[in-house]
Design an enzyme around this catalytic site. Structure first.
Site, PDB file in Angstrom:
ATOM      1  N   SER A 133       0.866  -1.190   0.000  1.00 42.97           N
ATOM      2  CA  SER A 133       0.000   0.000   0.000  1.00 42.97           C
ATOM      3  C   SER A 133       0.892   1.225   0.000  1.00 42.97           C
ATOM      4  O   SER A 133       2.061   1.154   0.404  1.00 42.97           O
ATOM      5  CB  SER A 133      -0.844  -0.010   1.281  1.00 42.97           C
ATOM      6  OG  SER A 133      -1.442   1.241   1.502  1.00 42.97           O
ATOM      7  N   TYR A 146      -2.599  -1.106  10.482  1.00 44.00           N
ATOM      8  CA  TYR A 146      -2.489  -1.249   9.020  1.00 44.00           C
ATOM      9  C   TYR A 146      -1.124  -0.748   8.543  1.00 44.00           C
ATOM     10  O   TYR A 146      -0.428  -1.425   7.784  1.00 44.00           O
ATOM     11  CB  TYR A 146      -3.619  -0.456   8.363  1.00 44.00           C
ATOM     12  CG  TYR A 146      -3.752  -0.652   6.872  1.00 44.00           C
ATOM     13  CD1 TYR A 146      -4.451  -1.738   6.351  1.00 44.00           C
ATOM     14  CD2 TYR A 146      -3.187   0.259   5.972  1.00 44.00           C
ATOM     15  CE1 TYR A 146      -4.588  -1.909   4.978  1.00 44.00           C
ATOM     16  CE2 TYR A 146      -3.328   0.091   4.599  1.00 44.00           C
ATOM     17  CZ  TYR A 146      -4.030  -0.993   4.109  1.00 44.00           C
ATOM     18  OH  TYR A 146      -4.161  -1.157   2.749  1.00 44.00           O
TER      19      TYR A 146
HETATM   20  P1  NAD Z   1     -11.512  -6.152  -0.324  1.00 46.16           P
HETATM   21  O1  NAD Z   1     -12.166  -5.965   1.001  1.00 46.16           O
HETATM   22  O2  NAD Z   1     -12.272  -5.824  -1.566  1.00 46.16           O
HETATM   23  O3  NAD Z   1     -10.971  -7.647  -0.465  1.00 46.16           O
HETATM   24  C1  NAD Z   1     -10.339  -8.309   0.605  1.00 46.16           C
HETATM   25  C2  NAD Z   1     -10.247  -9.788   0.276  1.00 46.16           C
HETATM   26  O4  NAD Z   1      -9.608 -10.462   1.387  1.00 46.16           O
HETATM   27  C3  NAD Z   1     -11.598 -10.457   0.085  1.00 46.16           C
HETATM   28  O5  NAD Z   1     -11.485 -11.445  -0.910  1.00 46.16           O
HETATM   29  C4  NAD Z   1     -11.860 -11.118   1.452  1.00 46.16           C
HETATM   30  O6  NAD Z   1     -12.747 -12.222   1.414  1.00 46.16           O
HETATM   31  C5  NAD Z   1     -10.434 -11.556   1.791  1.00 46.16           C
HETATM   32  N1  NAD Z   1     -10.251 -11.820   3.218  1.00 46.16           N
HETATM   33  C6  NAD Z   1     -10.613 -11.035   4.267  1.00 46.16           C
HETATM   34  N2  NAD Z   1     -10.282 -11.640   5.423  1.00 46.16           N
HETATM   35  C7  NAD Z   1      -9.694 -12.818   5.095  1.00 46.16           C
HETATM   36  C8  NAD Z   1      -9.139 -13.886   5.845  1.00 46.16           C
HETATM   37  N3  NAD Z   1      -9.120 -13.864   7.185  1.00 46.16           N
HETATM   38  N4  NAD Z   1      -8.631 -14.957   5.182  1.00 46.16           N
HETATM   39  C9  NAD Z   1      -8.655 -14.991   3.828  1.00 46.16           C
HETATM   40  N5  NAD Z   1      -9.155 -14.008   3.065  1.00 46.16           N
HETATM   41  C10 NAD Z   1      -9.670 -12.933   3.690  1.00 46.16           C
HETATM   42  O7  NAD Z   1     -10.177  -5.306  -0.220  1.00 46.16           O
HETATM   43  P2  NAD Z   1      -9.203  -4.650  -1.329  1.00 46.16           P
HETATM   44  O8  NAD Z   1      -9.382  -3.182  -1.250  1.00 46.16           O
HETATM   45  O9  NAD Z   1      -9.305  -5.346  -2.626  1.00 46.16           O
HETATM   46  O10 NAD Z   1      -7.795  -4.948  -0.651  1.00 46.16           O
HETATM   47  C11 NAD Z   1      -6.935  -5.983  -1.084  1.00 46.16           C
HETATM   48  C12 NAD Z   1      -5.523  -5.660  -0.632  1.00 46.16           C
HETATM   49  O11 NAD Z   1      -5.112  -4.409  -1.195  1.00 46.16           O
HETATM   50  C13 NAD Z   1      -5.366  -5.512   0.882  1.00 46.16           C
HETATM   51  O12 NAD Z   1      -4.136  -6.072   1.291  1.00 46.16           O
HETATM   52  C14 NAD Z   1      -5.352  -4.014   1.072  1.00 46.16           C
HETATM   53  O13 NAD Z   1      -4.669  -3.639   2.243  1.00 46.16           O
HETATM   54  C15 NAD Z   1      -4.616  -3.586  -0.174  1.00 46.16           C
HETATM   55  N6  NAD Z   1      -4.803  -2.179  -0.545  1.00 46.16           N
HETATM   56  C16 NAD Z   1      -6.054  -1.707  -0.824  1.00 46.16           C
HETATM   57  C17 NAD Z   1      -6.188  -0.381  -1.179  1.00 46.16           C
HETATM   58  C18 NAD Z   1      -7.523   0.216  -1.523  1.00 46.16           C
HETATM   59  O14 NAD Z   1      -7.577   1.452  -1.671  1.00 46.16           O
HETATM   60  N7  NAD Z   1      -8.575  -0.561  -1.694  1.00 46.16           N
HETATM   61  C19 NAD Z   1      -5.069   0.453  -1.238  1.00 46.16           C
HETATM   62  C20 NAD Z   1      -3.816  -0.074  -0.941  1.00 46.16           C
HETATM   63  C21 NAD Z   1      -3.710  -1.401  -0.592  1.00 46.16           C
END
Ligand code: NAD
Length: 251
Positions: A133, A146
């Site tokens: 991130s 986080y």
């Molecule tokens: P999201 O909530 O859309 O997806 C999260 C996924 O993780 C889902 O498939 C969920 O079922 C799974 N998950 C949650 N808990 C779990 C567990 N205990 N075991 C297995 N799977 C589990 O989130 P996203 O925004 O797509 O985020 C994905 C990654 O990207 C994360 O690591 C997040 O920190 C990172 N990220 C997101 C953003 C953003 O702006 N959305 C920015 C930077 C980094």
């Protein structure tokens, strides 16, 4: 289709960024193993769409990670993407939330990696991609767990990149800024509370304020970068922490 014959495991791929990465890799011919929670019928549809299989392992439980890795078999491409967020001042930060975030965003990647690496070393080829991130490079208030987890995974990635460099295995982070996914939508109410703001203020004055383009990143943009990192031409992209943040961390 340059990933034909390759097997990819993408954690947290039933939603958001992970799903976009899974789509990008499957689109290049990889055989994909999905992981994550969600509606059974929707997951079955995704498996059909992508020709993928699915593990519902809860990655905060090491026994479930081990069972998933055993079932998945030898993995050529490991994408550690599953992650959660919690927004709160540090003095009120729930201990359970802290433990959950560190377990999922950081420790789970250690377990999947240690279990995938022997197969990659044996084949002399592998790709490890960790969704970090912008918060692996800079911090924002109220996201102590986080930010700690994401700075942690950046350091972990650099370490394994050095360890595996002579084995044909690369390890890199992709560091998105704000991507419009359920994770972002979910943190808006808590941020409104923590900062005393309206929804519009949170979107414009918190989420997009540092993203110089003033646009949310699209999950597909992250998927395309992950696919690039799997190319032969990316064999010397190793130990990098690649920003996709509209210029946020350039400041
Ligand atoms: P999201 O909530 O859309 O997806 C999260 C996924 O993780 C889902 O498939 C969920 O079922 C799974 N998950 C949650 N808990 C779990 C567990 N205990 N075991 C297995 N799977 C589990 O989130 P996203 O925004 O797509 O985020 C994905 C990654 O990207 C994360 O690591 C997040 O920190 C990172 N990220 C997101 C953003 C953003 O702006 N959305 C920015 C930077 C980094």
């Amino acid at each position: 289709m340059f990933l034909e014959g390759k097997r990819a495991l993408v954690t947290g791929s039933t939603s958001g960024i992970g799903l976009a990465i899974a789509r990008a890799l499957a689109g290049e011919g990889a055989e994909v193993v999905l992981n994550g929670f969600g509606d059974e019928g929707e997951i079955a549809e995704l498996c059909k769409e992508l020709g993928a299989s699915h593990s519902g392992a809860d990655l905060t439980d090491v026994a479930q990670v081990e069972a998933m890795m055993e079932e998945a078999g030898e993995i050529d491409i490991l994408v550690n993407n599953a992650g959660v967020q919690h927004v709160s001042p540090v003095e009120d930060f729930s201990v359970d939330k802290w433990n959950l975030i560190i377990a999922l965003n950081l420790t789970a990647a250690f377990h999947t990696t240690r279990l995938a690496v022997p197969g990659m070393k044996k084949k002399g080829w592998g790709r490890i991609i960790n969704t970090a991130s912008a918060h692996s490079k800079v911090a924002s208030p109220f996201k102590s767990a986080y930010n700690a987890s994401k700075h942690g995974i950046a350091g972990f990635t650099k370490t394994i990149a050095l360890e595996l460099a002579e084995h044909g295995v690369t390890a890199n982070c992709i560091s998105p800024g704000y991507v419009w996914t359920p994770l972002i939508e979910g943190q808006i109410p808590d941020t409104m509370k923590a900062r005393g703001m309206t929804r519009e203020q949170v979107i414009n004055d918190v989420l997009l304020v540092k993203q110089a383009t003033k646009k949310f990143v699209q999950p597909e943009e992250v998927g395309a970068l992950a696919a690039f990192l799997c190319r032969e031409e990316a064999q010397n992209v190793n130990g990098a922490n690649w920003s996709v943040d509209g210029g946020w961390t350039a400041e």
